[in-house]
Design a protein around this motif. Structure first.
Motif, mmCIF file in Angstrom:
data_model
loop_
_atom_site.group_PDB
_atom_site.id
_atom_site.type_symbol
_atom_site.label_atom_id
_atom_site.label_comp_id
_atom_site.label_asym_id
_atom_site.label_seq_id
_atom_site.Cartn_x
_atom_site.Cartn_y
_atom_site.Cartn_z
ATOM 1 N N ILE A 84 0.872 -1.184 0.000
ATOM 2 C CA ILE A 84 0.000 0.000 0.000
ATOM 3 C C ILE A 84 0.907 1.232 0.000
ATOM 4 O O ILE A 84 1.671 1.445 0.949
ATOM 5 C CB ILE A 84 -0.935 0.015 1.227
ATOM 6 C CG1 ILE A 84 -1.770 -1.276 1.248
ATOM 7 C CG2 ILE A 84 -1.848 1.248 1.202
ATOM 8 C CD1 ILE A 84 -2.613 -1.466 2.488
ATOM 9 N N LEU A 85 0.857 2.010 -1.051
ATOM 10 C CA LEU A 85 1.700 3.208 -1.121
ATOM 11 C C LEU A 85 1.020 4.337 -0.348
ATOM 12 O O LEU A 85 -0.162 4.621 -0.580
ATOM 13 C CB LEU A 85 1.918 3.631 -2.577
ATOM 14 C CG LEU A 85 2.746 2.675 -3.448
ATOM 15 C CD1 LEU A 85 2.804 3.179 -4.892
ATOM 16 C CD2 LEU A 85 4.154 2.520 -2.896
ATOM 17 N N PRO A 86 1.755 5.013 0.551
ATOM 18 C CA PRO A 86 1.141 6.124 1.292
ATOM 19 C C PRO A 86 0.831 7.318 0.384
ATOM 20 O O PRO A 86 0.000 8.155 0.716
ATOM 21 C CB PRO A 86 2.197 6.501 2.333
ATOM 22 C CG PRO A 86 3.448 5.797 1.960
ATOM 23 C CD PRO A 86 3.117 4.697 0.998
ATOM 24 N N PHE A 87 1.513 7.385 -0.748
ATOM 25 C CA PHE A 87 1.285 8.460 -1.726
ATOM 26 C C PHE A 87 1.471 7.812 -3.091
ATOM 27 O O PHE A 87 2.312 6.923 -3.247
ATOM 28 C CB PHE A 87 2.316 9.588 -1.503
ATOM 29 C CG PHE A 87 2.255 10.673 -2.534
ATOM 30 C CD1 PHE A 87 1.331 11.707 -2.423
ATOM 31 C CD2 PHE A 87 3.111 10.663 -3.642
ATOM 32 C CE1 PHE A 87 1.263 12.703 -3.391
ATOM 33 C CE2 PHE A 87 3.043 11.655 -4.602
ATOM 34 C CZ PHE A 87 2.117 12.679 -4.476
ATOM 35 N N ALA A 88 0.703 8.265 -4.077
ATOM 36 C CA ALA A 88 0.755 7.628 -5.405
ATOM 37 C C ALA A 88 2.017 8.077 -6.154
ATOM 38 O O ALA A 88 1.954 8.845 -7.120
ATOM 39 C CB ALA A 88 -0.502 7.973 -6.194
ATOM 40 N N SER A 89 3.163 7.600 -5.685
ATOM 41 C CA SER A 89 4.449 7.970 -6.300
ATOM 42 C C SER A 89 4.615 7.279 -7.654
ATOM 43 O O SER A 89 4.432 6.056 -7.767
ATOM 44 C CB SER A 89 5.581 7.548 -5.358
ATOM 45 O OG SER A 89 6.776 7.300 -6.072
ATOM 46 N N VAL A 90 4.976 8.074 -8.640
ATOM 47 C CA VAL A 90 5.185 7.544 -9.992
ATOM 48 C C VAL A 90 6.345 6.546 -9.976
ATOM 49 O O VAL A 90 6.222 5.401 -10.406
ATOM 50 C CB VAL A 90 5.467 8.707 -10.977
ATOM 51 C CG1 VAL A 90 5.906 8.187 -12.341
ATOM 52 C CG2 VAL A 90 4.235 9.599 -11.105
ATOM 53 N N GLY A 91 7.491 6.990 -9.444
ATOM 54 C CA GLY A 91 8.691 6.158 -9.478
ATOM 55 C C GLY A 91 8.536 4.892 -8.648
ATOM 56 O O GLY A 91 8.939 3.805 -9.073
ATOM 57 N N ALA A 92 7.946 5.009 -7.437
ATOM 58 C CA ALA A 92 7.786 3.817 -6.587
ATOM 59 C C ALA A 92 6.860 2.819 -7.286
ATOM 60 O O ALA A 92 7.113 1.610 -7.283
ATOM 61 C CB ALA A 92 7.239 4.216 -5.222
ATOM 62 N N THR A 93 5.785 3.319 -7.891
ATOM 63 C CA THR A 93 4.866 2.417 -8.606
ATOM 64 C C THR A 93 5.632 1.668 -9.696
ATOM 65 O O THR A 93 5.501 0.444 -9.840
ATOM 66 C CB THR A 93 3.705 3.232 -9.237
ATOM 67 O OG1 THR A 93 3.002 3.910 -8.197
ATOM 68 C CG2 THR A 93 2.744 2.330 -10.004
#
Ligand SMILES: CC(=O)N[C@H]1[C@@H](OP(=O)(O)OP(=O)(O)OC[C@H]2O[C@@H](n3ccc(=O)[nH]c3=O)[C@H](O)[C@@H]2O)O[C@H](CO)[C@@H](O)[C@@H]1O
Ligand SMILES: C=C(OP(=O)(O)O)C(=O)O
Length: 420
Positions: free
Chosen positions: A160-169
């Motif tokens: 579950i990403l705490p923020f919709a990060s482009v790079g992490a996704t």
């Protein structure tokens, strides 16, 4: 160091071909690390960041072949002989961090320099690392490097990403394609470039669903094979040239441009009084009346993109009335403000918001680029200004825009590159 000399005041008319997207192309090149086969990419933009990515992949040992000899089409793939991404390349280009997931997935280990911050913010990578740990990676930070191993291989899980990060996704998505079992990425970023990456990975044999929905489901597979993929058009380049038509009161045909990828930008342009239409050849943008001020807040897709914020600010600097731009993605993305003010703009920054009071005209001045999009905002200001603008540190611009001076000059701009 090269610089641009711009003599402003001419409305732009004509056609500009929109190139392949930098922010899709870089990740698609990294996807080449996931296969021993051949990933063929076409519509590759000829920009400095792509050359940097090529250097990074080559030093990992994979074969990177320029298929057409002009940098517009590459074949990538093969054996990985080196799992280290060194500081000198990662510090040049933050997207280098994206090799971490694929190297771990394919080789079970990776040593990648921490990218650090840049002119627009501190830009940590904690979400990339936590997500990979959830998939079974063991990570140690040492001497400015991320040392990661996956002794038992990566194992699918729910992240579950705490923020919709482009790079992490993107990092987690690529890693999960070769993990054992099923991975779910919740609160995944929905940028169109991620959709392009998913399409390419699926063409390589990955099993990914949920693209664009905010939840990506990835069924891991044993291996990925080669494929051919055409990189999507660059929506930020397209939006940038839309601002060039708008600020100069011109009429541009942006060949290959897609209104659908630029929803929030198109709505904001229309609010300022600019006409935008989808045509069979691409996007047409024209302005005949005055520009009106608008309020904008940057947000993850489908909100207004932070990568269009600086260019919009240049345009609003000469709009009627006051505008407010709030930057919510990066904490320090107003470096263009003092430079725009030196050209006669009236912009005040209060925390994460900038108040722009429209002026009648800007005047040319020597200005300095601080980052990629800030550079183009100064070009836009120069195109609309009376007199001559000299933009130095053009290398920031060359990271992400192809043949700027040629594209603008072909539509009537008076702009020249001075080598130095
Ligand atoms: C090469 C590329 O595609 N770059 C784009 C990508 O950058 P990038 O992938 O770096 O952007 P992210 O979406 O990850 O970052 C957004 C925000 O989240 C923060 N963050 C991110 C990851 C993390 O682990 N921890 C953390 O705190 C960042 O510091 C930033 O403040 O998306 C940005 C947001 O649309 C764009 O402006 C960039 O042009
Ligand atoms: C911020 C940008 O790129 P990067 O993430 O590569 O710094 C951008 O393209 O505007």
């Amino acid at each position: 160091m090269d610089r641009f000399i711009i003599r402003g005041g001419k409305p732009l008319h004509g056609e500009i071909t929109i190139g392949g997207a930098k922010n899709a192309g870089l990740k698609l090149m990294v996807a080449g690390l996931l296969t021993a086969g051949r990933l063929v990419l076409t519509n590759v933009p000829r920009i400095a960041d792509i050359a940097t990515m090529r250097d990074l992949l080559v030093q990992h040992g994979v074969a990177v072949e320029d298929l057409t000899g002009d940098g517009s089409s590459y074949s990538i793939g093969g054996e990985i002989t080196n799992t280290e991404a060194p500081y000198d390349i990662v510090s040049k280009m933050r997207a280098s961090i994206l090799v971490l997931g694929p190297l771990l997935a394919r080789c079970g280990k990776a040593r990648v320099s921490l990218p650090g911050g840049c002119a627009i913010g501190t830009r940590p990578v904690d979400m990339h690392l936590k997500g990979l740990e959830t998939l079974g990676a063991e990570i140690r930070l040492e001497g400015g490097y991320i040392n990661a191993t996956a002794p038992k291989g990566l194992i699918g899980d729910r992240v579950i990403l705490p923020f919709a990060s482009v790079g992490a996704t993107e990092n987690l998505l690529m890693a999960a394609t070769l993990a054992k079992g099923c991975t779910e990425i919740v609160n995944a970023a929905r940028e169109p470039e991620i959709g392009d990456l998913v399409a390419c990975l699926n063409a390589m044999g990955a099993k990914i669903t949920g693209s664009g929905s905010g939840t990506l489901i990835i069924e891991g597979v044993e291996v990925l094979h080669g494929a051919e993929h055409r990189i999507m058009p660059d929506r930020i380049e397209c939006g940038t040239y839309a601002c060039a038509a708008a600020i100069t009161g011109g009429d541009l045909k942006l060949l290959g441009g897609r209104v659908d990828d630029l929803g929030a930008v198109v709505r904001a342009l229309e609010e300022t009084g600019v006409e935008v239409t989808q045509e069979s050849y691409g996007m047409r943008v024209r302005r005949t009346g005055a520009l009106r001020g608008v309020d904008i807040m940057t947000e993850p897709y489908p909100g207004f993109p932070t990568d269009m914020q600086a260019q919009f600010m240049a345009m609003l600097a000469v709009a009627e009335g006051a505008s407010m731009i709030t930057e919510t993605i990066f904490e320090n993305r107003f470096m263009h403000v003092p430079e725009l003010n030196r050209m006669g703009a009236r912009i005040n920054v209060h925390g994460s918001s900038a108040i722009i009071r429209g002026v009648h005209a800007l005047s040319g001045a020597p200005v300095m680029a601080t980052d990629l999009r800030a550079s183009f905002s100064l070009i836009l200001a120069g195109l609309a200004a009376h007199g001559e603008t000299t933009l130095s540190r053009v290398y920031h611009l060359d990271r992400g825009y192809e043949a700027v001076e040629k594209k603008l000059a072909a539509c009537g701009a008076n702009i020249e590159r001075v080598k130095g």
